[in-house]
Design an enzyme around this catalytic site. Sequence first.
Site, PDB file in Angstrom:
ATOM      1  CB  CYS A  19      -1.073  -0.219   0.832  1.00 42.89           C
ATOM      2  SG  CYS A  19      -1.978   1.468   1.343  1.00 42.89           S
ATOM      3  N   PRO A  20       0.646   2.390  -0.835  1.00 42.82           N
ATOM      4  CG  PRO A  20       1.002   4.465  -1.665  1.00 42.82           C
ATOM      5  CD  PRO A  20       1.487   3.122  -0.677  1.00 42.82           C
TER       6      PRO A  20
END
Length: 85
Positions: A19-20
């Site tokens: 992430c992200p």
Amino acid sequence: MTQSNYTVAKSVDCKGLACPMPVVRAKKEIRGLGNGDILEILATDPGSVKDIPAWANRVGHEFLETVDEDGLFRHYVKKSQKEEA
């Protein structure tokens, strides 16, 4: 390996990315698709199971489903006309 019943216009490989990055890559790739096209996002980050649908819904694309293949998540998003600014 399970195959989806979707006609995928483009597949983006986000395996090994945390992430992200799966959302960042999906956002970049979906811009090049036409309305109604389906983007497949391949990810190994368990966080993508929540992140991809949340992003798609927030920006107006249709989240179709996630298929979990022993830790490989195949996310399917259908592009809509509405896009985030």
